[in-house]
Design a protein around this motif. Sequence first.
Motif, PDB file in Angstrom:
ATOM      1  N   GLU A 245       0.822  -1.212   0.000  1.00  0.00           N
ATOM      2  CA  GLU A 245       0.000   0.000   0.000  1.00  0.00           C
ATOM      3  C   GLU A 245       0.860   1.268   0.000  1.00  0.00           C
ATOM      4  O   GLU A 245       0.544   2.229  -0.694  1.00  0.00           O
TER       5      GLU A 245
ATOM      6  N   LYS B 229       2.217   1.720  -3.488  1.00  0.00           N
ATOM      7  CA  LYS B 229       1.197   2.242  -4.398  1.00  0.00           C
ATOM      8  C   LYS B 229       1.009   3.746  -4.198  1.00  0.00           C
ATOM      9  O   LYS B 229       0.940   4.505  -5.171  1.00  0.00           O
ATOM     10  N   LEU B 230       0.905   4.179  -2.943  1.00  0.00           N
ATOM     11  CA  LEU B 230       0.740   5.598  -2.646  1.00  0.00           C
ATOM     12  C   LEU B 230       1.944   6.390  -3.130  1.00  0.00           C
ATOM     13  O   LEU B 230       1.800   7.436  -3.767  1.00  0.00           O
ATOM     14  N   HIS B 231       3.119   5.899  -2.849  1.00  0.00           N
ATOM     15  CA  HIS B 231       4.354   6.577  -3.268  1.00  0.00           C
ATOM     16  C   HIS B 231       4.379   6.737  -4.791  1.00  0.00           C
ATOM     17  O   HIS B 231       4.699   7.819  -5.303  1.00  0.00           O
TER      18      HIS B 231
ATOM     19  N   ARG C  17       1.793   6.767  -6.818  1.00  0.00           N
ATOM     20  CA  ARG C  17       0.775   7.737  -7.239  1.00  0.00           C
ATOM     21  C   ARG C  17       1.320   9.155  -7.123  1.00  0.00           C
ATOM     22  O   ARG C  17       1.119   9.988  -8.007  1.00  0.00           O
TER      23      ARG C  17
END
Length: 67
Positions: free
Chosen positions: A9, A12-14, A16
């Motif tokens: 997670e 994924k955030l990084h 984005r």
Amino acid sequence: MYKKTCEIEVSKLHNRLRSRHETFPLVLDVNMSKQAQEYAEFLVNNGCFEHSSSKERNEYEENSLMK
């Protein structure tokens, strides 16, 4: 299970956030993560904060921050 899910997670955030700046996505390296975690635990268990030697890091670089 939680640790792996958390790492995915965060990755994924990084990525984005990186895409907002039109930079390529990073891929999580399980071996690098394992080495980093082991060294972080070593530092905590020994009450110190220092960079590892280049020999200990293999081909990896290292960024450390302490507030």
